[in-house]
Write an enzyme that holds these catalytic residues in place. Structure first.
Site, mmCIF file in Angstrom:
data_model
loop_
_atom_site.group_PDB
_atom_site.id
_atom_site.type_symbol
_atom_site.label_atom_id
_atom_site.label_comp_id
_atom_site.label_asym_id
_atom_site.label_seq_id
_atom_site.Cartn_x
_atom_site.Cartn_y
_atom_site.Cartn_z
ATOM 1 N N LYS A 274 0.352 2.637 -0.816
ATOM 2 C CA LYS A 274 1.499 2.605 -1.736
ATOM 3 C C LYS A 274 1.050 2.358 -3.167
ATOM 4 C CE LYS A 274 4.960 0.821 1.495
ATOM 5 N NZ LYS A 274 5.857 1.990 1.428
ATOM 6 N N ARG A 348 8.481 3.912 12.160
ATOM 7 C CA ARG A 348 8.967 4.764 13.255
ATOM 8 C C ARG A 348 7.965 4.802 14.402
ATOM 9 N NH1 ARG A 348 9.297 9.549 8.971
ATOM 10 N NH2 ARG A 348 9.781 7.671 7.794
HETATM 11 N N1 BES Z 1 8.799 0.173 4.584
HETATM 12 C C1 BES Z 1 8.857 1.461 4.020
HETATM 13 C C2 BES Z 1 10.268 1.849 3.545
HETATM 14 C C3 BES Z 1 10.837 1.034 2.408
HETATM 15 C C4 BES Z 1 10.630 1.423 1.116
HETATM 16 C C5 BES Z 1 11.618 -0.067 2.679
HETATM 17 C C6 BES Z 1 11.186 0.697 0.085
HETATM 18 C C7 BES Z 1 12.186 -0.789 1.644
HETATM 19 C C8 BES Z 1 11.972 -0.403 0.354
HETATM 20 C C9 BES Z 1 8.416 2.502 5.037
HETATM 21 O O1 BES Z 1 7.448 2.091 5.923
HETATM 22 C C10 BES Z 1 7.851 3.638 4.246
HETATM 23 O O2 BES Z 1 6.867 3.426 3.609
HETATM 24 N N2 BES Z 1 8.485 4.788 4.294
HETATM 25 C C11 BES Z 1 8.033 5.904 3.580
HETATM 26 C C12 BES Z 1 8.191 7.095 4.473
HETATM 27 C C13 BES Z 1 7.470 8.315 3.966
HETATM 28 C C14 BES Z 1 5.994 8.116 4.019
HETATM 29 C C15 BES Z 1 7.878 9.474 4.807
HETATM 30 C C16 BES Z 1 8.876 6.048 2.325
HETATM 31 O O3 BES Z 1 10.065 5.714 2.374
HETATM 32 O O4 BES Z 1 8.345 6.416 1.301
HETATM 33 MN MN MN Z 2 5.486 2.299 5.198
#
Ligand code: BES
Ligand code: MN
Ligand code: ZN
Length: 499
Positions: A274, A348
């Protein structure tokens, strides 16, 4: 905080603060008008001068030493009658509890018969707003002090009010416990740390509540290849936290409520790492699992008449030499193979193994809570979570429980035409798609493959579970919101009552 209901005249209660709701631009009515006469018109003079307005997020304090038994009177604004709802009253109570938290040990609330909300629902909203609004996320400050506010008293002689206030008090305390879990730093709240907290909750709350928390070896032995892959990158070992609540006399023989939670105690994104801005908030990526754990504590204390099984997949999503990679193909416990496209779509993968396990443990009605997609936060912001389900009635029950409890949830679609978003060239499914269309729907379609037979709902609480920016209502704090605890308690209640 003690939540009590007492009869008594407004003039005679010995409160640090005596509070009443006030509707904007309607003047003083009912009990407030009577208090005003007793005070020689002081309140109407202050209203004329614009000091008492009834506007939302105002709770002016009037010092009335000598005239009433109470030391202060607060007229907490609920806004206009047209815009009034339970959230307005929660916000009024939250505003007051926040403003009075430095000096008040007790707040007594009068209800208002003229509001379009039953007295019991008014009591529930006031308890919610007061307990959630006085929550302090700064527990880790060396200067942190114990809260001064000890007693919340609803002035009423109605037994329905007493029961609603008692239940709301239990649910709100557990909601704040879920917030403590989400706010806990990820070096303190590791997967093992979370399992320890779940065990403490079970020991302290009820002999009907039990916990087990097997580690990575057992997770692998159960065939949970997707969960295990996420877990393998971290030095902090994963835990599969399983909580069971068995009431002595279940209301329904045909139902086991299954609660599933994502508990990624820190989500770096893994190799698909991230960006650094606000990455610290990814300590809140266990908010769904934290809500499930706290909700089991609440349901046990409420003596819920349904058996409940809670299954929480707790792990870090870390970077390192042992971490899983994009391109890896994993086998989930139901035998389906998954190609990893993005290691940041880890939630997921955890749920893919935890959902079928909850079914194995007997869950008939499943609902999962997960901070799953940033896109859900972008779509619905901080107010509604999104709800997907394989069963329309079950989805409606979840949405209605959300609405009634203050954990708002909005229905989202599933459709087999979206299945191609997760089609893989190499495996049964892929966990993500570089084409970033319908991201929350894609995630839900993915999960559907693992929900097995029977009603299942998925609550994507990415925007509502943990606030990067406070909401400026009764949830004025940054961080964990406890989202899900109130919804779950209401859902269990409704499911138990349904024939
Ligand atoms: N935990 C995150 C989602 C999230 C983002 C929760 C911001 C709360 C605030 C999740 O694991 C994630 O990183 N999702 C990705 C999915 C993508 C890689 C398809 C996302 O939302 O960017
Ligand atoms: Mn994630
Ligand atoms: Zn995540």
């Amino acid at each position: 905080m003690r939540v009590e209901v007492e009869t008594g005249s407004p003039e005679s209660v010995e409160a640090d603060v005596l509070a009443a709701p006030l509707i904007a631009s309607e003047g003083l009515n009912g009990r407030v008008a009577a208090l005003n006469s007793g005070l020689g018109g002081l309140l109407s003079r202050l209203a004329e001068q614009g000091e008492i307005t009834g506007e939302l997020k105002t709770a002016p304090l009037v010092h009335v030493d000598g005239e009433l038994k109470a030391a202060r009177l607060a007229l907490a604004g609920v806004g206009t009658r047209e815009a009034f709802d339970a959230d307005a009253l929660r916000t009024a109570a939250g505003t007051l509890s926040h403003e009075a938290r430095g000096f008040a040990r007790s707040i007594f609330w009068l209800l208002d018969e003229s509001l379009p909300l039953s007295p019991a629902e008014q009591a529930r909203a006031i308890v919610d707003g007061t307990l959630l609004g006085s929550y302090d996320p700064g527990r880790w400050k060396s200067s942190a002090e114990a809260p001064r506010l000890e007693r919340l008293v609803i002035v009423s002689g109605d037994s329905a009010v007493a029961e609603a206030a008692r239940r709301a008090g239990i649910v709100a305390e557990w909601t704040n416990r879920a917030r403590d879990l989400a706010n806990a730093p990820p070096n303190e709240l590791t997967p093992e740390g979370l399992a320890d907290r779940a065990a403490e909750i079970a020991t302290e709350s009820s002999p009907q509540l039990s916990v087990e928390a097997p580690g990575l070896e057992e997770i692998r032995e159960l065939g949970m290849g997707a969960f295990a892959a996420v877990a393998q990158g971290s030095h902090n070992p994963a835990r599969l936290i399983v909580m069971r609540y068995d009431p002595p006399r279940p209301a329904r023989a045909d139902v086991v409520l299954g609660l599933v939670g994502k508990a990624v105690t820190f989500d770096t994104g893994g190799i698909s790492i991230k960006k650094p801005t606000y990455m610290e908030d990814m300590k809140g990526d266990m908010a769904g699992g934290g809500a499930v754990i706290a909700a089991l504590g609440a349901l046990a204390e409420l003596e819920c008449p349904l058996p409940v099984v809670g299954v929480v997949g707790a792990t870090e999503n870390a970077v390192g030499g042992g971490a899983y990679r994009p391109g890896d193909i994993l086998t989930a416990m139901n035998g389906k193979t998954i190609e990893v496209i993005n290691t940041d779509a880890e939630g997921r993968l955890v749920l893919a193994d935890v959902l079928p396990y909850a079914r194995q443990l007997g869950a008939t009605h499943l609902v999962d809570f997960a901070t799953l997609t940033g896109a859900m936060e972008r779509a619905l912001g901080d107010f509604y979570a999104g709800v997907f389900a394989n069963d329309a009635d079950w989805r409606t029950l979840v949405v209605e429980a959300g609405e009634a409890s203050g954990d708002h949830a909005w229905p989202w679609p599933l459709h087999s035409r979206y299945r191609r978003y997760v089609d893989s060239d190499y495996a049964d499914l892929k966990n993500s798609n570089v084409r970033s269309q319908g991201v929350p729907v894609l995630a839900a379609e993915f999960l559907r493959e693992f929900a097995s037979e029977g009603p299942w709902a998925h609550v994507d609480m990415a925007g509502t579970g943990f606030f990067t920016w406070p909401r400026h209502d009764y949830l004025w704090q940054r961080g964990g919101t406890g989202y899900g605890v109130r919804l779950i308690c209401e859902l269990a209640d409704r499911l138990a009552a349904a024939a």
